[in-house]
Design a protein around this motif. Structure first.
Motif, mmCIF file in Angstrom:
data_model
loop_
_atom_site.group_PDB
_atom_site.id
_atom_site.type_symbol
_atom_site.label_atom_id
_atom_site.label_comp_id
_atom_site.label_asym_id
_atom_site.label_seq_id
_atom_site.Cartn_x
_atom_site.Cartn_y
_atom_site.Cartn_z
ATOM 1 N N VAL A 103 4.419 0.676 -3.729
ATOM 2 C CA VAL A 103 4.421 2.021 -3.147
ATOM 3 C C VAL A 103 3.343 2.189 -2.084
ATOM 4 O O VAL A 103 3.555 2.854 -1.067
ATOM 5 C CB VAL A 103 4.242 3.081 -4.260
ATOM 6 N N LEU A 104 2.177 1.572 -2.296
ATOM 7 C CA LEU A 104 1.037 1.825 -1.414
ATOM 8 C C LEU A 104 0.659 0.625 -0.547
ATOM 9 O O LEU A 104 0.620 0.727 0.682
ATOM 10 C CB LEU A 104 -0.169 2.252 -2.260
ATOM 11 N N PHE A 111 1.380 -1.590 8.768
ATOM 12 C CA PHE A 111 0.653 -0.901 9.837
ATOM 13 C C PHE A 111 -0.739 -1.487 10.047
ATOM 14 O O PHE A 111 -1.209 -1.565 11.189
ATOM 15 C CB PHE A 111 0.536 0.591 9.499
ATOM 16 N N VAL A 112 -1.381 -1.865 8.967
ATOM 17 C CA VAL A 112 -2.731 -2.438 9.055
ATOM 18 C C VAL A 112 -2.735 -3.744 8.261
ATOM 19 O O VAL A 112 -3.031 -3.753 7.065
ATOM 20 C CB VAL A 112 -3.796 -1.475 8.489
#
Length: 212
Positions: A103-104, A111-112
């Motif tokens: 999920v995280l 993105f990073v």
């Protein structure tokens, strides 16, 4: 109950009931997830070099300790039932961490880029390779922690986190120093993680053999 007889004290050992396993495993998964997040922050913001490698190694130790020793503490492992409870807590902890991961951490990685997803690479990019390996590893170290705890308790030895962690950390340090002096080129956090798992397994087997 006969007058003057003290009521029986409820057992507080070998806790493997379903709700306790879920609650304890959730705490283990969150603890490991928090450690991994800090590891990612260190990997991104601390310049490459000995300081970063040392910080990562310490975080590996923290995560390994949480995954392997906390389940046995919360299951109060003293017999087969408690050792099984510790393993179940470890398994549920890996599932909770998997949810944090999916999920995280994985969406964030798009993105990073911060995490190499080594198990994905080994499995040819398949998440279904990574997940079962993580489930097995988390369950195994919790099982070993349960065996170590139960074995020490059977001999009347202390079973506090400090008493359990001290010999494991001592063995881990010895193996890590030997590997680093041999200049095998293995990254320090990897060495520490492998040394911890090996030391924990040996100590658990010895403890349960002495119990028998």
């Amino acid at each position: 109950m006969t007058a003057g007889t003290a009521p029986a004290t409820p057992t507080t050992t070998d806790r493997s009931d379903f709700r306790h396993v879920l609650a304890s495993g959730t705490k283990v998964g969150v603890a490991v997830g928090a450690t991994v997040i800090v590891y990612l922050v260190v990997s991104r913001f601390v310049p490459a070099g000995p300081a970063r490698a040392l910080a990562q190694a310490l975080l590996v130790l923290a995560g390994a300790g949480a995954a392997s020793l906390l389940p046995a503490q919360w299951a109060v492992a003293r017999s087969t039932e408690g050792v099984a409870g510790a393993a179940a807590i470890g398994l549920w902890g890996t599932i909770v961490f998997m949810a944090i991961d999916v999920v995280l951490l994985r969406p964030l990685n798009h993105f990073v880029p911060t995490y190499p997803w080594t198990w994905d690479a080994i499995g040819g990019g398949s998440t279904w390779w990574y997940l079962p390996v993580w489930w097995m590893l988390g369950t195994f170290v919790a099982w070993m922690g349960g065996l170590l705890t139960a074995g020490r308790a059977a001999r009347g030895a202390p079973t506090s986190l400090r008493a359990l962690a001290t010999p494991v950390l001592g063995g881990t340090l010895g193996i890590t120093v030997a590997v680093q002096l041999a200049q095998l080129g293995i990254y320090l956090p990897v060495t520490v993680g492998a040394a911890y798992a090996l030391t924990l397994t040996v100590l658990a087997v010895v403890a349960i053999a002495r119990k028998a």
